[in-house]
Design a protein around this motif. Structure first.
Motif, PDB file in Angstrom:
ATOM      1  N   ILE A  60    -105.866  40.722-116.334  1.00 24.68           N
ATOM      2  CA  ILE A  60    -105.279  40.746-117.477  1.00 24.68           C
ATOM      3  C   ILE A  60    -106.125  41.569-118.442  1.00 24.68           C
ATOM      4  CG2 ILE A  60    -104.025  40.005-118.580  1.00 24.68           C
ATOM      5  CD1 ILE A  60    -102.616  38.225-116.545  1.00 24.68           C
ATOM      6  N   ALA A  61    -107.695  40.408-118.384  1.00 28.01           N
ATOM      7  CA  ALA A  61    -108.775  40.790-119.929  1.00 28.01           C
ATOM      8  C   ALA A  61    -108.949  41.676-119.811  1.00 28.01           C
ATOM      9  CB  ALA A  61    -109.816  39.916-120.202  1.00 28.01           C
ATOM     10  N   ARG A  62    -109.226  42.710-118.512  1.00 27.90           N
ATOM     11  CA  ARG A  62    -110.055  43.960-118.421  1.00 27.90           C
ATOM     12  C   ARG A  62    -108.624  45.500-118.513  1.00 27.90           C
ATOM     13  NH1 ARG A  62    -113.883  43.332-112.461  1.00 27.90           N
ATOM     14  NH2 ARG A  62    -115.661  42.131-113.893  1.00 27.90           N
ATOM     15  N   THR A  63    -107.717  45.128-117.749  1.00 31.79           N
ATOM     16  CA  THR A  63    -106.327  46.143-117.391  1.00 31.79           C
ATOM     17  C   THR A  63    -105.649  46.299-119.008  1.00 31.79           C
ATOM     18  OG1 THR A  63    -105.387  44.773-116.027  1.00 31.79           O
ATOM     19  CG2 THR A  63    -106.923  46.050-115.187  1.00 31.79           C
ATOM     20  N   GLY A  64    -104.914  45.020-119.155  1.00 31.90           N
ATOM     21  CA  GLY A  64    -104.169  44.191-120.036  1.00 31.90           C
ATOM     22  C   GLY A  64    -102.292  44.571-119.267  1.00 31.90           C
ATOM     23  N   ARG A  65    -103.106  44.728-117.811  1.00 34.71           N
ATOM     24  CA  ARG A  65    -101.458  44.448-117.421  1.00 34.71           C
ATOM     25  C   ARG A  65    -101.004  42.715-116.443  1.00 34.71           C
ATOM     26  NH1 ARG A  65     -98.756  49.139-118.604  1.00 34.71           N
ATOM     27  NH2 ARG A  65    -100.139  51.193-118.789  1.00 34.71           N
ATOM     28  N   TYR A  66     -99.766  42.820-116.835  1.00 32.63           N
ATOM     29  CA  TYR A  66     -99.937  41.088-116.001  1.00 32.63           C
ATOM     30  C   TYR A  66     -99.080  41.722-115.142  1.00 32.63           C
ATOM     31  CZ  TYR A  66     -96.576  41.157-119.454  1.00 32.63           C
ATOM     32  OH  TYR A  66     -94.730  41.169-120.399  1.00 32.63           O
ATOM     33  N   LYS A  67     -97.479  42.558-114.942  1.00 38.55           N
ATOM     34  CA  LYS A  67     -96.518  42.277-114.131  1.00 38.55           C
ATOM     35  C   LYS A  67     -97.395  42.414-112.709  1.00 38.55           C
ATOM     36  CE  LYS A  67     -92.693  45.118-113.028  1.00 38.55           C
ATOM     37  NZ  LYS A  67     -91.534  46.570-113.308  1.00 38.55           N
ATOM     38  N   PRO A  68     -97.917  43.057-111.991  1.00 41.58           N
ATOM     39  CA  PRO A  68     -98.231  42.796-110.690  1.00 41.58           C
ATOM     40  C   PRO A  68     -98.065  42.018-110.196  1.00 41.58           C
ATOM     41  CG  PRO A  68     -99.939  44.994-111.693  1.00 41.58           C
ATOM     42  CD  PRO A  68     -99.283  43.865-112.275  1.00 41.58           C
ATOM     43  N   TYR A  69     -99.023  40.603-111.295  1.00 46.08           N
ATOM     44  CA  TYR A  69     -99.583  38.918-110.235  1.00 46.08           C
ATOM     45  C   TYR A  69     -98.259  38.141-110.231  1.00 46.08           C
ATOM     46  CZ  TYR A  69    -103.393  41.475-112.519  1.00 46.08           C
ATOM     47  OH  TYR A  69    -104.818  42.123-112.427  1.00 46.08           O
ATOM     48  N   PRO A  70     -96.784  38.667-110.634  1.00 42.32           N
ATOM     49  CA  PRO A  70     -96.560  37.784-110.354  1.00 42.32           C
ATOM     50  C   PRO A  70     -95.473  37.896-109.640  1.00 42.32           C
ATOM     51  CG  PRO A  70     -95.791  38.533-112.974  1.00 42.32           C
ATOM     52  CD  PRO A  70     -97.315  38.574-112.636  1.00 42.32           C
ATOM     53  N   ILE A  71     -95.299  39.411-109.265  1.00 43.31           N
ATOM     54  CA  ILE A  71     -94.573  39.815-107.805  1.00 43.31           C
ATOM     55  C   ILE A  71     -95.581  39.704-106.742  1.00 43.31           C
ATOM     56  CG2 ILE A  71     -94.451  42.339-107.296  1.00 43.31           C
ATOM     57  CD1 ILE A  71     -93.665  44.023-109.706  1.00 43.31           C
ATOM     58  N   ALA A  72     -96.500  39.934-106.797  1.00 44.91           N
ATOM     59  CA  ALA A  72     -97.648  39.833-105.249  1.00 44.91           C
ATOM     60  C   ALA A  72     -97.098  38.159-105.397  1.00 44.91           C
ATOM     61  CB  ALA A  72     -98.881  39.978-106.128  1.00 44.91           C
ATOM     62  N   SER A  73     -97.506  37.322-106.391  1.00 46.38           N
ATOM     63  CA  SER A  73     -97.441  36.051-106.241  1.00 46.38           C
ATOM     64  C   SER A  73     -95.183  35.897-105.592  1.00 46.38           C
ATOM     65  CB  SER A  73     -97.059  35.236-106.894  1.00 46.38           C
ATOM     66  OG  SER A  73     -96.709  33.888-107.138  1.00 46.38           O
ATOM     67  N   MET A  74     -94.859  36.354-105.726  1.00 50.80           N
ATOM     68  CA  MET A  74     -93.881  35.702-105.206  1.00 50.80           C
ATOM     69  C   MET A  74     -93.574  36.249-103.277  1.00 50.80           C
ATOM     70  SD  MET A  74     -91.985  34.396-107.489  1.00 50.80           S
ATOM     71  CE  MET A  74     -93.047  34.003-108.552  1.00 50.80           C
ATOM     72  N   VAL A  75     -94.255  37.656-103.446  1.00 51.26           N
ATOM     73  CA  VAL A  75     -94.131  37.977-101.760  1.00 51.26           C
ATOM     74  C   VAL A  75     -95.201  37.001-100.904  1.00 51.26           C
ATOM     75  CG1 VAL A  75     -94.880  40.012-100.960  1.00 51.26           C
ATOM     76  CG2 VAL A  75     -93.905  40.349-102.801  1.00 51.26           C
ATOM     77  N   LEU A  76     -96.036  36.883-101.784  1.00 50.92           N
ATOM     78  CA  LEU A  76     -96.652  35.447-100.978  1.00 50.92           C
ATOM     79  C   LEU A  76     -96.645  34.331-100.718  1.00 50.92           C
ATOM     80  CD1 LEU A  76    -100.610  36.187-102.713  1.00 50.92           C
ATOM     81  CD2 LEU A  76     -99.730  36.701-100.204  1.00 50.92           C
ATOM     82  N   GLY A  77     -95.459  33.575-101.637  1.00 60.21           N
ATOM     83  CA  GLY A  77     -94.917  32.796-101.171  1.00 60.21           C
ATOM     84  C   GLY A  77     -93.561  32.613-100.084  1.00 60.21           C
ATOM     85  N   LEU A  78     -92.823  33.833-100.632  1.00 55.51           N
ATOM     86  CA  LEU A  78     -91.410  33.599 -99.319  1.00 55.51           C
ATOM     87  C   LEU A  78     -92.678  33.971 -97.428  1.00 55.51           C
ATOM     88  CD1 LEU A  78     -90.457  37.566 -98.524  1.00 55.51           C
ATOM     89  CD2 LEU A  78     -90.323  37.168-100.803  1.00 55.51           C
TER      90      LEU A  78
END
Length: 521
Positions: A329-347
């Motif tokens: 996130i510090a490099r790209t400034g983008r955070y949206k992909p990570y909660p999406i990936a988190s929910m997919v891995l969890g389910l």
């Protein structure tokens, strides 16, 4: 030495470090007691009984912590950090002793409430004390070190809980807090000067109490709905009380000069979505923590110490995901992909968990737990970054506190609801057991513990494990449903690129926040 200012910058370095280490120790005690009971709980149930109350041992602590967390920071501003911090540690230590002396599950749950009332002040007081100790630039470094405290508790907790409960008794899971608490109190008493704030903010007691009442009543009602048998009068009274509490809370917050939860932050789309995602994700993660330990001991037959070791690599994967996502996130400034990936891995992990049985290799179970934990690490800090960058600087503190409060409340809901689902599943499974097998089991399924199951004849033990496995499926599929909803909400987050520099307060709109000012949210 008395300080009327709001800092302790001028203290001798050695004295500063004594106070700093004492603050970290207090923080460690509070976070450890969320983790350490996970692997010890099945042993507690074996001695104290009442498997149907399993989830409340964790939920009671989280509820009490959530109820008082909003107050401790402002109490420290009014009465000084030192007396408030010492009070919180003393209350937590007394609660720990009460937990060790508990003679029943009901007594243990009551003691956990007492412990949580103290624990709610430990993390808040620790961070406030560290802020008073160090200059702003130096403070960032020492606050960063504090993150290691949370990681250490998540790594040590499950292992320590399993080893202590198996070797010398579950009581020592709580007794170890007493000498640590005594040392921390002594260190703060002798090393920490009295420090008060120049300005003394008002405390929103009505708002905090109404919010705590709403959450507590909601948890009670959710478990009532899942309880076997016909609904009683409280099943109809509780939703009315919840509605009245929520209406009263909204009315109070609209006029409070310093509200516990400023309603204006909820009009920010990023904040509202992040709070909702955190609540649902915490129901599925914190709410699942203790049940993983019970599942592994019951269905796979692993002993408490081995289950604790299973949590070790899982905790490390949470750390790796948290640090890794932060760097990206510090490099790209983008955070949206990570909660999406988190929910997919969890389910996905929970769906696969429904296939686990006593024939599943240990490495396979460990891999699933690591997948689940990696997903946790992807959303914990990411959503914190999202909300902190979505609001004006003046609202960062209260928004951060709101996110923490939502996570604690979600965990409490998850633990209580999962307990109700498991009990309902076992009651339903009991009805499918033949009379002959029921006599071989000796006790109803809802009263059997992992130790009892391991002592049964082979065919009876296999029947019990099968019924427990099916009951746990309900818990896992409930978690999957939560992750699906959270995934939908995560997709709705705006794809914002965070600015490299903080926008000036004057440039930030009232609601849009800092990221909005730069990125056009």
């Amino acid at each position: 030495m008395s300080h009327s200012a709001s800092t302790m910058y001028d203290l001798a370095p050695r004295r500063k470090y004594v106070i700093y280490l004492a603050a970290l120790a207090g923080m460690f005690m509070a976070t450890l007691d969320i983790q350490i009971i996970a692997t010890a709980l099945p042993t507690m149930v074996a001695e104290l009984g009442r498997l149907d109350l399993f989830g409340w041992v964790g939920a009671a602590y989280l509820l009490a912590t959530a109820a008082v967390t909003p107050f401790y920071g402002k109490l420290g501003d009014i009465f000084g950090r030192k007396p408030v911090f010492i009070f919180a540690i003393a209350l937590f230590t007394v609660g720990s002793l009460a937990c060790a002396l508990a003679w029943s599950m009901e007594a243990l749950i009551a003691a956990r409430v007492l412990q949580g009332l103290g624990g709610g002040g430990l993390v808040t007081s620790a961070f406030s004390t560290i802020a008073d100790l160090f200059e702003p630039r130096e403070r960032a470094r020492y606050q960063g070190y504090s993150t290691a405290t949370f990681t250490l508790s998540s790594v040590i907790g499950p292992v320590a809980g399993g080893v202590l409960s198996q070797s010398i008794g579950w009581e020592f899971v709580f007794l170890i807090n007493i000498p640590v608490g005594a040392v921390v109190i002594a260190a703060l008493f002798f090393a920490m000067p009295p420090v008060t704030k120049a300005s003394r903010p008002k405390i929103d007691y009505p708002g905090g109490l109404l919010l705590a009442a709403s959450v507590t009543l909601g948890v009670l009602w959710s478990q009532k709905l899942l309880a076997p048998g016909d609904p009683d009068a409280m099943s109809y009274i509780l939703p009315v009380l919840i509605a009245l509490s929520l209406i009263g809370f909204v009315m109070v917050e609209r006029v409070a000069s310093e509200p516990v939860l400023p309603l204006r932050i909820l009009t920010n789309r990023t904040v509202a979505l992040s709070l909702a995602i955190s609540f649902l994700a915490s129901m599925s993660t914190l709410g699942m923590l203790n049940y993983f330990a019970l599942f592994l001991q019951t269905v796979t037959g692993l002993n408490p110490a081995m289950v604790g070791l299973m949590f070790l690599p899982a905790s490390m994967f949470t750390l790796v995901a948290s640090i890794g996502s932060g760097i990206l996130i510090a490099r790209t400034g983008r955070y949206k992909p990570y909660p999406i990936a988190s929910m997919v891995l969890g389910l996905v992990a929970l769906v696969i968990f429904t296939t686990v049985d006593n024939e599943t290799p240990v490495w396979g179970v460990a891999a699933l737990m690591m997948m689940f934990s990696f997903g946790i690490g992807l959303h914990m800090q990411t959503l914190m970054v999202a909300v902190q960058n979505a609001v004006p600087h003046r609202d960062v503190g209260v928004t951060t506190g709101s996110l923490s409060l939502v996570r604690l409340a979600g965990g409490a809901f998850g633990l209580a609801i999962n307990g109700g689902l498991l009990t309902a599943g076992l009651v339903r499974g009991q009805g499918l057991v033949s009379e002959e097998m029921a006599s071989r089991l000796g006790l109803p399924l809802s009263e059997l513990t992992p130790e009892m199951i391991s002592a049964l004849p082979e065919d009876a033990a296999a029947e019990a494990v099968t019924r427990f496995s099916y009951a746990f499926h309900d818990v896992y599929y409930f978690g999957v449903a939560l992750f699906v909803v959270a995934l939908f909400l995560a997709i709705m987050l705006k794809d914002i690129r965070l600015p490299k520099h903080e926008a000036k307060e004057a440039d930030a709109p009232e609601v849009g926040g800092r990221a909005a000012a730069v990125a056009g949210e």
